[in-house]
Write an enzyme that holds these catalytic residues in place. Structure first.
Site, mmCIF file in Angstrom:
data_model
loop_
_atom_site.group_PDB
_atom_site.id
_atom_site.type_symbol
_atom_site.label_atom_id
_atom_site.label_comp_id
_atom_site.label_asym_id
_atom_site.label_seq_id
_atom_site.Cartn_x
_atom_site.Cartn_y
_atom_site.Cartn_z
ATOM 1 N N HIS A 149 24.346 91.371 94.457
ATOM 2 C CA HIS A 149 24.013 92.456 93.535
ATOM 3 C C HIS A 149 25.081 92.596 92.465
ATOM 4 C CE1 HIS A 149 26.722 94.586 96.408
ATOM 5 N NE2 HIS A 149 27.119 95.225 95.316
ATOM 6 N N HIS A 197 20.500 97.609 97.589
ATOM 7 C CA HIS A 197 20.595 97.623 96.133
ATOM 8 C C HIS A 197 20.617 96.191 95.601
ATOM 9 C CE1 HIS A 197 24.629 97.060 97.483
ATOM 10 N NE2 HIS A 197 25.269 97.488 96.417
ATOM 11 N N HIS A 211 31.435 95.302 88.867
ATOM 12 C CA HIS A 211 31.634 94.158 89.769
ATOM 13 C C HIS A 211 30.314 93.438 89.996
ATOM 14 C CE1 HIS A 211 30.237 97.091 92.894
ATOM 15 N NE2 HIS A 211 29.714 96.019 93.446
ATOM 16 N N HIS A 243 31.307 101.184 103.125
ATOM 17 C CA HIS A 243 30.719 102.167 102.205
ATOM 18 C C HIS A 243 29.915 103.193 103.010
ATOM 19 C CE1 HIS A 243 31.698 100.139 98.498
ATOM 20 N NE2 HIS A 243 31.015 99.054 98.795
ATOM 21 N N TYR A 252 36.782 94.569 97.740
ATOM 22 C CA TYR A 252 36.761 94.364 96.290
ATOM 23 C C TYR A 252 38.027 93.628 95.886
ATOM 24 C CZ TYR A 252 32.943 97.733 95.874
ATOM 25 O OH TYR A 252 31.745 98.373 95.977
ATOM 26 N N GLU A 262 33.152 91.271 94.699
ATOM 27 C CA GLU A 262 33.055 91.940 96.009
ATOM 28 C C GLU A 262 32.452 90.978 97.017
ATOM 29 O OE1 GLU A 262 30.099 95.009 96.288
ATOM 30 O OE2 GLU A 262 30.911 95.871 98.126
#
Length: 304
Positions: A149, A197, A211, A243, A252, A262
């Site tokens: 993503h 996502h 990112h 997260h 990251y 990431e």
């Protein structure tokens, strides 16, 4: 949905040789094509021609591409983009190495997004006939299997969320809100497949990249990735951590030019009936860094 997934990210780098070493040796990607100051790379479990393009000259995002189900869906998407009031133009096979005809869209956030169905397939390193779970030979560094993503910044998250929903058929999985009004949207994590996502955006300057992320298998792979980053002196931004938003494990880090990367593991499944999750600003630190519940301001402000 006719948009299936993130296909490629095209970024600028200040030193092509230095960047290539990071993406090849630390991340473990393979260079598949070079032309005009650009290097095209793919990961071992990706069929398509490439998933990252490095272009010498600066830093930051040039454009990104999302794959759609068929050439026929491009016409419908073109109409929906026009109905929203955004600009698009047709692109031809050969404008991007390995990519067929498509649609180039300028987002309300000034980012350039390309939609395409036809892509040259180079195949994975394990093949499609009785494959092993990973390549026995030829893996380097972290050996990232695939891109996952991207997260960009926008001055108007509510407008960009409406664009991705109305024009491209994405749905929000999680939303960070500053109040009760739509204009109070701070960030949105949106999907087009079953990931938590496929694109995310938060409030910030237009046209910038926060990112892009690689999917890796699990928490153990994440920790091994952290070990290799330390061995290769890769600057780590934060992590290993989990997260709250998306529930994924994360590290990251920065490439040699300062583009943030990431490695991401886990998360949940979404789908057409998935109901969005809401986070409020007083819980934003827990949403972003659930493990430590604190955020370095540089993480929010450094974009390329």
């Amino acid at each position: 949905m006719s948009v299936m997934r993130l296909g490629y990210v095209h970024v600028r780098v200040t030193d092509l040789a230095q960047a290539r070493k990071h993406y090849e040796q630390t991340l473990g990607m393979d260079a598949v094509h070079e032309e005009g100051g650009r290097v095209y790379l793919k990961s071992w479990d990706e069929d398509d021609h490439h998933s990252v393009v490095l272009e010498e000259g600066g830093v930051g995002l040039v454009k990104f591409g999302y794959k759609v189900t068929s050439d026929g869906s491009l016409e419908e998407l073109e109409s929906r983009v026009a109905a929203f009031g955004a600009h698009s133009e047709r692109m031809s096979k050969g404008e991007n190495a390995g990519i067929g005809d498509g649609l180039r869209v300028t987002l309300p956030s000034d980012h350039v997004l390309e939609l395409y169905a036809d892509v040259e397939r180079l195949g994975t390193k394990v093949g499609k006939l009785n494959p092993d779970p990973w390549p026995r030979h030829g893996l380097r560094g972290i050996g990232v299997p695939r891109i996952n993503h991207a997260l960009i910044t926008t001055e108007d998250p509510a407008l960009l969320e409406r664009f991705f929903a109305d024009a491209l058929g994405f749905r929000p999985a999680e939303r960070l809100v500053g109040g009760d009004e739509p204009k109070d949207l701070v960030g949105s994590w949106m999907f087009c497949g079953e990931n938590p996502h496929d694109i995310a955006f938060v409030n910030g300057p237009n046209g910038k990249l926060h990112h892009f992320a690689y999917e890796i298998e699990d928490w153990s792979a994440l920790l091994r990735a952290g070990d290799l980053m330390s061995m290769d002196d890769v600057p780590i931004d934060f992590g290993p951590a989990r997260h709250g938003i998306t529930r994924g494990g994360t590290i990251y880090f920065f490439d040699p030019s300062g583009n943030r990367n990431e490695v991401f593991s886990g998360g949940y499944r979404t789908g057409p009936d998935f109901q969005p999750i809401t986070w409020t600003m007083d819980q934003a630190a827990r949403g972003i860094n659930h493990t430590h519940r604190e955020i370095d301001q540089d993480f929010l402000q450094v974009v390329t």
